[in-house]
Design a protein around this motif. Structure first.
Motif, PDB file in Angstrom:
ATOM      1  N   ALA A   5       0.838  -1.197   0.000  1.00 14.58           N
ATOM      2  CA  ALA A   5       0.000   0.000   0.000  1.00 14.58           C
ATOM      3  C   ALA A   5       0.870   1.242   0.000  1.00 14.58           C
ATOM      4  O   ALA A   5       1.908   1.289   0.670  1.00 14.58           O
ATOM      5  CB  ALA A   5      -0.912   0.001   1.227  1.00 14.58           C
ATOM      6  N   PRO A   6       0.471   2.264  -0.739  1.00 21.05           N
ATOM      7  CA  PRO A   6       1.239   3.512  -0.718  1.00 21.05           C
ATOM      8  C   PRO A   6       1.101   4.197   0.626  1.00 21.05           C
ATOM      9  O   PRO A   6       0.154   3.934   1.381  1.00 21.05           O
ATOM     10  CB  PRO A   6       0.589   4.349  -1.831  1.00 21.05           C
ATOM     11  N   ALA A 120       2.761   9.186  -4.291  1.00 26.22           N
ATOM     12  CA  ALA A 120       2.890   8.063  -3.360  1.00 26.22           C
ATOM     13  C   ALA A 120       2.686   6.733  -4.075  1.00 26.22           C
ATOM     14  O   ALA A 120       3.416   5.753  -3.833  1.00 26.22           O
ATOM     15  CB  ALA A 120       1.889   8.217  -2.220  1.00 26.22           C
ATOM     16  N   ASN A 121       1.706   6.676  -4.969  1.00 25.01           N
ATOM     17  CA  ASN A 121       1.477   5.447  -5.729  1.00 25.01           C
ATOM     18  C   ASN A 121       2.688   5.106  -6.592  1.00 25.01           C
ATOM     19  O   ASN A 121       3.089   3.936  -6.691  1.00 25.01           O
ATOM     20  CB  ASN A 121       0.242   5.605  -6.624  1.00 25.01           C
ATOM     21  N   ALA A 122       3.281   6.119  -7.213  1.00 30.61           N
ATOM     22  CA  ALA A 122       4.445   5.877  -8.074  1.00 30.61           C
ATOM     23  C   ALA A 122       5.632   5.384  -7.268  1.00 30.61           C
ATOM     24  O   ALA A 122       6.330   4.447  -7.678  1.00 30.61           O
ATOM     25  CB  ALA A 122       4.807   7.162  -8.824  1.00 30.61           C
ATOM     26  N   ALA A 123       5.885   6.010  -6.123  1.00 35.56           N
ATOM     27  CA  ALA A 123       7.009   5.580  -5.286  1.00 35.56           C
ATOM     28  C   ALA A 123       6.825   4.143  -4.810  1.00 35.56           C
ATOM     29  O   ALA A 123       7.777   3.349  -4.806  1.00 35.56           O
ATOM     30  CB  ALA A 123       7.150   6.518  -4.095  1.00 35.56           C
ATOM     31  N   THR A 124       5.599   3.799  -4.435  1.00 37.27           N
ATOM     32  CA  THR A 124       5.334   2.443  -3.950  1.00 37.27           C
ATOM     33  C   THR A 124       5.489   1.426  -5.065  1.00 37.27           C
ATOM     34  O   THR A 124       6.104   0.366  -4.886  1.00 37.27           O
ATOM     35  CB  THR A 124       3.923   2.376  -3.363  1.00 37.27           C
ATOM     36  N   ALA A 125       4.936   1.730  -6.250  1.00 32.97           N
ATOM     37  CA  ALA A 125       5.017   0.798  -7.370  1.00 32.97           C
ATOM     38  C   ALA A 125       6.462   0.526  -7.775  1.00 32.97           C
ATOM     39  O   ALA A 125       6.802  -0.587  -8.189  1.00 32.97           O
ATOM     40  CB  ALA A 125       4.230   1.344  -8.560  1.00 32.97           C
ATOM     41  N   ALA A 126       7.312   1.532  -7.647  1.00 33.74           N
ATOM     42  CA  ALA A 126       8.725   1.388  -8.035  1.00 33.74           C
ATOM     43  C   ALA A 126       9.606   0.972  -6.868  1.00 33.74           C
ATOM     44  O   ALA A 126      10.813   0.796  -7.049  1.00 33.74           O
ATOM     45  CB  ALA A 126       9.233   2.711  -8.615  1.00 33.74           C
ATOM     46  N   ASP A 127       9.021   0.847  -5.681  1.00 28.13           N
ATOM     47  CA  ASP A 127       9.789   0.565  -4.465  1.00 28.13           C
ATOM     48  C   ASP A 127      10.944   1.550  -4.337  1.00 28.13           C
ATOM     49  O   ASP A 127      12.095   1.186  -4.109  1.00 28.13           O
ATOM     50  CB  ASP A 127      10.308  -0.874  -4.465  1.00 28.13           C
TER      51      ASP A 127
END
Length: 214
Positions: A5-6, A120-127
């Motif tokens: 989750a972001p 936040a979604n982008a950072a989470t998806a890219a770890d």
């Protein structure tokens, strides 16, 4: 396995970067220039605040004026003058108690109202410990980074301090060292800024037509 989750909004502090020289606008404090009767930085603050848990301003001049808006105000970290947005980002990381920091410049008042969530979604998806906005250029459609619209994890603080101490000032160069994720926004107009008096006049004309205040 479930996707991670972001970070939620209550894990993110917001920062309006208002510490620049304003050299292309005659050396004025750009964040205090008026747009539709309200200072540019206050427009940015009002747009950012609902997206984050707490908000603050980075400013090197007129701190009392900014503080009068009811938010903490901090000068650039280790500033020997006007050291650019990275010094403001470092100040934000040092003064926030939350794990993430979302930053926006003071001169771009119509940025997306879902900016932080999408970063936040982008950072989470890219770890990745950082993300920044990308948008098409209004003139030719070329996709370009908008590096000061960024989300940073607090673990980056020490590296940013070292980069600045070594003379580094380029935001995208520093972000690139950390595998910065891309959050793509189709609306180029949302990232129009007021670098010059002419730019500000164009934004004012758009505001009068109610093209952006929505």
């Amino acid at each position: 396995m479930a996707e991670p989750a972001p970070p939620p909004a209550d894990a993110v502090a917001g920062l309006v970067l208002a510490g620049g020289r304003g050299s292309r606008m005659g050396g004025v404090d750009k964040g205090l220039q008026m747009l539709d009767g309200t200072p540019l930085a206050r427009h940015a603050l009002r747009r950012l605040a609902p997206q984050v848990a707490t908000a603050m301003v980075s400013a090197n001049r007129h701190a009392d004026t900014y503080a009068g808006w009811g938010v903490p105000v901090f000068a650039d970290a280790d500033a020997t003058g006007f050291d650019g947005p990275l010094a403001g980002l470092l100040a934000g990381l040092r003064h926030s108690a939350l794990p993430w920091l979302a930053a926006v410049p003071c001169d771009t008042p119509f940025f997306p109202q879902d900016l932080v969530a999408r970063l936040a979604n982008a950072a989470t998806a890219a770890d990745a410990p950082a993300a920044c906005a990308w948008a098409p250029d209004a003139a030719d459609g070329t996709w370009r980074p908008q590096p000061v619209f960024c989300l940073l994890h607090r673990s980056l603080q020490a590296d940013l301090a070292a980069y600045l101490a070594g003379g580094g000032r380029r935001v995208m160069e520093w972000l690139g060292r950390h595998g910065c994720a891309q959050a793509r926004f189709d609306d180029a107009v949302a990232f129009r800024n007021a670098n010059t008096a002419e730019d500000l006049a164009a934004l004012q004309a758009a505001a009068r037509l109610q093209l952006y205040f929505r």
